[in-house]
Write a protein that holds these residues in place. Structure first.
Motif, PDB file in Angstrom:
ATOM      1  N   ALA A  31      -2.538   3.786  -5.521  1.00 31.73           N
ATOM      2  CA  ALA A  31      -3.604   4.561  -4.876  1.00 31.73           C
ATOM      3  C   ALA A  31      -3.493   4.461  -3.354  1.00 31.73           C
ATOM      4  CB  ALA A  31      -4.966   4.064  -5.338  1.00 31.73           C
ATOM      5  N   PRO A  32      -3.986   5.465  -2.630  1.00 34.20           N
ATOM      6  CA  PRO A  32      -3.991   5.400  -1.164  1.00 34.20           C
ATOM      7  C   PRO A  32      -4.856   4.248  -0.661  1.00 34.20           C
ATOM      8  CG  PRO A  32      -4.412   7.636  -1.939  1.00 34.20           C
ATOM      9  CD  PRO A  32      -4.512   6.740  -3.134  1.00 34.20           C
ATOM     10  N   SER A  33      -4.451   3.685   0.453  1.00 33.82           N
ATOM     11  CA  SER A  33      -5.214   2.614   1.090  1.00 33.82           C
ATOM     12  C   SER A  33      -5.846   3.146   2.367  1.00 33.82           C
ATOM     13  CB  SER A  33      -4.313   1.426   1.404  1.00 33.82           C
ATOM     14  OG  SER A  33      -3.281   1.815   2.302  1.00 33.82           O
ATOM     15  N   ALA A  34      -6.890   2.453   2.856  1.00 34.94           N
ATOM     16  CA  ALA A  34      -7.634   2.934   4.015  1.00 34.94           C
ATOM     17  C   ALA A  34      -7.942   1.808   4.988  1.00 34.94           C
ATOM     18  CB  ALA A  34      -8.934   3.603   3.571  1.00 34.94           C
ATOM     19  N   TYR A  35      -7.917   2.153   6.271  1.00 36.36           N
ATOM     20  CA  TYR A  35      -8.270   1.239   7.356  1.00 36.36           C
ATOM     21  C   TYR A  35      -9.293   1.943   8.238  1.00 36.36           C
ATOM     22  CZ  TYR A  35      -7.836  -1.439  11.710  1.00 36.36           C
ATOM     23  OH  TYR A  35      -8.095  -2.180  12.834  1.00 36.36           O
ATOM     24  N   LEU A  36     -10.434   1.305   8.465  1.00 34.60           N
ATOM     25  CA  LEU A  36     -11.486   1.859   9.319  1.00 34.60           C
ATOM     26  C   LEU A  36     -11.821   0.844  10.400  1.00 34.60           C
ATOM     27  CD1 LEU A  36     -11.946   3.148   6.362  1.00 34.60           C
ATOM     28  CD2 LEU A  36     -14.249   3.637   7.166  1.00 34.60           C
ATOM     29  N   GLN A  37     -11.868   1.304  11.653  1.00 36.98           N
ATOM     30  CA  GLN A  37     -12.311   0.434  12.737  1.00 36.98           C
ATOM     31  C   GLN A  37     -13.275   1.192  13.638  1.00 36.98           C
ATOM     32  OE1 GLN A  37      -8.752  -0.683  14.999  1.00 36.98           O
ATOM     33  NE2 GLN A  37      -9.191   0.881  16.523  1.00 36.98           N
ATOM     34  N   ALA A  38     -14.146   0.443  14.302  1.00 39.35           N
ATOM     35  CA  ALA A  38     -15.137   1.031  15.203  1.00 39.35           C
ATOM     36  C   ALA A  38     -15.224   0.216  16.481  1.00 39.35           C
ATOM     37  CB  ALA A  38     -16.510   1.102  14.529  1.00 39.35           C
ATOM     38  N   ALA A  39     -15.751   0.852  17.531  1.00 37.99           N
ATOM     39  CA  ALA A  39     -16.045   0.211  18.818  1.00 37.99           C
ATOM     40  C   ALA A  39     -14.812  -0.337  19.512  1.00 37.99           C
ATOM     41  CB  ALA A  39     -17.101  -0.881  18.660  1.00 37.99           C
ATOM     42  N   ARG A 132      -2.493  -6.712  17.530  1.00 36.12           N
ATOM     43  CA  ARG A 132      -3.063  -7.170  16.259  1.00 36.12           C
ATOM     44  C   ARG A 132      -3.742  -6.026  15.514  1.00 36.12           C
ATOM     45  NH1 ARG A 132      -2.290  -9.293  11.776  1.00 36.12           N
ATOM     46  NH2 ARG A 132      -4.029 -10.431  10.804  1.00 36.12           N
ATOM     47  N   LEU A 133      -4.427  -5.137  16.238  1.00 37.90           N
ATOM     48  CA  LEU A 133      -5.073  -4.003  15.572  1.00 37.90           C
ATOM     49  C   LEU A 133      -4.033  -3.075  14.943  1.00 37.90           C
ATOM     50  CD1 LEU A 133      -7.897  -3.119  18.137  1.00 37.90           C
ATOM     51  CD2 LEU A 133      -8.152  -4.266  15.921  1.00 37.90           C
ATOM     52  N   VAL A 134      -2.929  -2.848  15.625  1.00 34.89           N
ATOM     53  CA  VAL A 134      -1.862  -2.039  15.031  1.00 34.89           C
ATOM     54  C   VAL A 134      -1.317  -2.723  13.781  1.00 34.89           C
ATOM     55  CG1 VAL A 134       0.488  -1.163  15.370  1.00 34.89           C
ATOM     56  CG2 VAL A 134      -1.210  -0.880  17.174  1.00 34.89           C
ATOM     57  N   GLN A 135      -1.120  -4.031  13.864  1.00 34.55           N
ATOM     58  CA  GLN A 135      -0.599  -4.780  12.712  1.00 34.55           C
ATOM     59  C   GLN A 135      -1.547  -4.692  11.521  1.00 34.55           C
ATOM     60  OE1 GLN A 135      -0.048  -8.991  13.419  1.00 34.55           O
ATOM     61  NE2 GLN A 135       1.726  -9.062  12.054  1.00 34.55           N
ATOM     62  N   LEU A 136      -2.847  -4.788  11.775  1.00 35.23           N
ATOM     63  CA  LEU A 136      -3.828  -4.708  10.696  1.00 35.23           C
ATOM     64  C   LEU A 136      -3.836  -3.328  10.037  1.00 35.23           C
ATOM     65  CD1 LEU A 136      -6.852  -6.585  12.307  1.00 35.23           C
ATOM     66  CD2 LEU A 136      -5.585  -7.331  10.275  1.00 35.23           C
ATOM     67  N   SER A 137      -3.616  -2.279  10.830  1.00 35.52           N
ATOM     68  CA  SER A 137      -3.708  -0.911  10.314  1.00 35.52           C
ATOM     69  C   SER A 137      -2.407  -0.398   9.735  1.00 35.52           C
ATOM     70  CB  SER A 137      -4.154   0.037  11.441  1.00 35.52           C
ATOM     71  OG  SER A 137      -3.179   0.082  12.467  1.00 35.52           O
ATOM     72  N   LEU A 138      -1.293  -1.000  10.132  1.00 34.25           N
ATOM     73  CA  LEU A 138       0.024  -0.506   9.735  1.00 34.25           C
ATOM     74  C   LEU A 138       0.177  -0.539   8.210  1.00 34.25           C
ATOM     75  CD1 LEU A 138       2.338   0.471  11.559  1.00 34.25           C
ATOM     76  CD2 LEU A 138       3.429  -1.757  11.198  1.00 34.25           C
ATOM     77  N   GLY A 139       0.711   0.551   7.663  1.00 35.54           N
ATOM     78  CA  GLY A 139       0.949   0.631   6.229  1.00 35.54           C
ATOM     79  C   GLY A 139      -0.159   1.294   5.447  1.00 35.54           C
ATOM     80  N   HIS A 140      -1.327   1.489   6.068  1.00 35.60           N
ATOM     81  CA  HIS A 140      -2.419   2.175   5.381  1.00 35.60           C
ATOM     82  C   HIS A 140      -2.194   3.689   5.421  1.00 35.60           C
ATOM     83  CE1 HIS A 140      -4.370  -1.740   6.062  1.00 35.60           C
ATOM     84  NE2 HIS A 140      -5.161  -1.422   5.059  1.00 35.60           N
ATOM     85  N   ASP A 141      -2.540   4.353   4.336  1.00 34.82           N
ATOM     86  CA  ASP A 141      -2.386   5.807   4.260  1.00 34.82           C
ATOM     87  C   ASP A 141      -3.456   6.535   5.066  1.00 34.82           C
ATOM     88  OD1 ASP A 141      -0.229   5.859   2.121  1.00 34.82           O
ATOM     89  OD2 ASP A 141      -1.805   4.747   1.095  1.00 34.82           O
ATOM     90  N   ILE A 142      -4.625   5.927   5.175  1.00 34.15           N
ATOM     91  CA  ILE A 142      -5.756   6.514   5.892  1.00 34.15           C
ATOM     92  C   ILE A 142      -6.153   5.562   7.010  1.00 34.15           C
ATOM     93  CG2 ILE A 142      -8.188   7.211   5.703  1.00 34.15           C
ATOM     94  CD1 ILE A 142      -7.571   7.833   2.726  1.00 34.15           C
ATOM     95  N   VAL A 143      -6.167   6.066   8.248  1.00 29.05           N
ATOM     96  CA  VAL A 143      -6.564   5.255   9.399  1.00 29.05           C
ATOM     97  C   VAL A 143      -7.599   6.039  10.188  1.00 29.05           C
ATOM     98  CG1 VAL A 143      -5.819   4.119  11.520  1.00 29.05           C
ATOM     99  CG2 VAL A 143      -4.308   4.127   9.518  1.00 29.05           C
ATOM    100  N   LEU A 144      -8.813   5.491  10.287  1.00 25.29           N
ATOM    101  CA  LEU A 144      -9.914   6.121  10.996  1.00 25.29           C
ATOM    102  C   LEU A 144     -10.342   5.236  12.161  1.00 25.29           C
ATOM    103  CD1 LEU A 144     -12.174   7.236   7.979  1.00 25.29           C
ATOM    104  CD2 LEU A 144     -10.279   8.481   9.035  1.00 25.29           C
TER     105      LEU A 144
END
Length: 351
Positions: A31-39, A132-144
């Protein structure tokens, strides 16, 4: 749901920064994975409260076994900017030590491989945070990446390679407009989320299900419970529509009816004089060429103390300033034009 704490070393002894990361494990590895970050711009809080409103729905989906893909949530992505105050005013957009925009200078990797990230041991704390933020988000299909403007409509920045495939996301989120871009030379977080996949093999790039966008949740003062609930519902609809969460009770999003324009159509409308701004238009207004957009009151009480600003083309007002004092050359608003702007700056990603 698992919570962990990320720690970023500061630039002097005894100083460090922390931010929480929440992870939901998916039941389906395909299934697709998702990464969401704010602020990321630390004073932009509509995304923070939207994530807070989303969490109960994610916890419920987890309890019912409906989370199919992995989800990573970073509700406070910038502890450095969050701690920056100058004479009582919060300064969360630029790093005070380097004067660099917190949404600039991200590493634009040639491939989605964390081993390619630069060594930031001798860099600044802001560089370590970005890596670190790029590392956390890398590989996710959805990045918001959840932001907000000054005063504005809800809109998305989307890379041209993902449009119109992402039209369902814009519809699900209920935004008013989409701004399309094609080149990132400044290293925005969104650019760091999409550029590594531009030349990747099809089975790695997965452009049929890739989502990467900067979400502009209206204005900086739109921190409101009802708006947060509506934004959370939009985020949830997107996750369901893209298969991250299973929810058979939720209908598929309809077609997107909002404004779609390339970045090159944006007129930023610089102020010709310094003074007080009297607006004739607000976000969402449709204007025609020659319509008066604002008046700059630069010499109060004098016969020639006002300067008017007019629309250079037909279009829709996307944003305007929340403060009514302006210097000459500062931008009054964003006009999403029907045609390409005559202003060369229109091709620049502002956020």
């Amino acid at each position: 749901m698992q919570k962990s704490i990320e720690r970023i070393a500061g630039d002097s002894e005894g100083v460090s920064y922390e931010f929480p990361v929440f992870r939901f494990a998916g039941a389906d590895k395909a299934a697709p994975s998702a990464y969401l970050q704010a602020a990321l711009h630390a004073g932009e809080l509509p995304g923070v409260v939207a994530i807070d409103a989303l969490m109960p729905a994610l916890n419920k989906a987890e309890a019912e076994g409906r989370i199919r893909g992995n989800i990573t949530i970073v509700p406070w992505a910038n502890p450095i900017g969050r701690a920056q105050y100058h004479f009582g005013e919060h300064q969360g957009r630029f790093h005070l030590g380097t004067r660099t925009n917190f949404n600039r200078g991200f590493p634009l990797l040639p491939a989605p491989d964390a081993a390619l990230l630069p060594n930031t041991t001798l860099g600044g704390a802001d560089q370590r945070l970005k890596s670190r933020l790029v590392q956390l988000s890398l590989g996710h299909d959805i990045v918001l990446d959840l932001h907000c403007d000054d005063e504005g409509l809800a809109y998305l920045y989307i890379h041209t390679s993902l449009w119109p495939a992402m039209a369902d996301c814009a519809a699900a989120m209920g935004v008013d407009a989409v701004v399309l871009w094609s080149e990132d030379t400044d290293g925005t977080f969104e650019g760091a989320s999409i550029m590594p996949y531009q030349n990747a093999p099809a089975d790695v790039a997965k452009f049929d299900r890739r989502v990467a966008t900067t979400v502009e949740y209206r204005g900086i003062l739109d921190v409101d419970g009802a708006l947060a609930a509506a934004d959370a519902e939009g985020l949830y609809r997107l996750l369901v529509a893209r298969g991250v969460i299973a929810d058979s009770a939720l209908p598929a999003p309809g077609s997107f009816k909002g404004v779609v324009a390339p970045l090159e159509n944006i007129d930023m409308m610089p102020a010709p004089r310094a003074g007080a701004v009297l607006y004739d238009v607000k976000p969402g207004d449709r204007v025609v060429r020659g319509a008066r957009l604002a008046t700059i009151l630069h010499a109060p009480g004098e016969a020639d103390g006002r300067t008017e600003v007019f629309a250079p083309q037909d279009g829709v007002i996307l944003t305007r300033r929340s403060r009514r004092i302006i210097r000459a050359g500062e931008d009054l608003l964003k006009l999403t034009g029907d045609r390409k702007s005559a202003d060369a700056r229109s091709g620049t990603l502002e956020d």
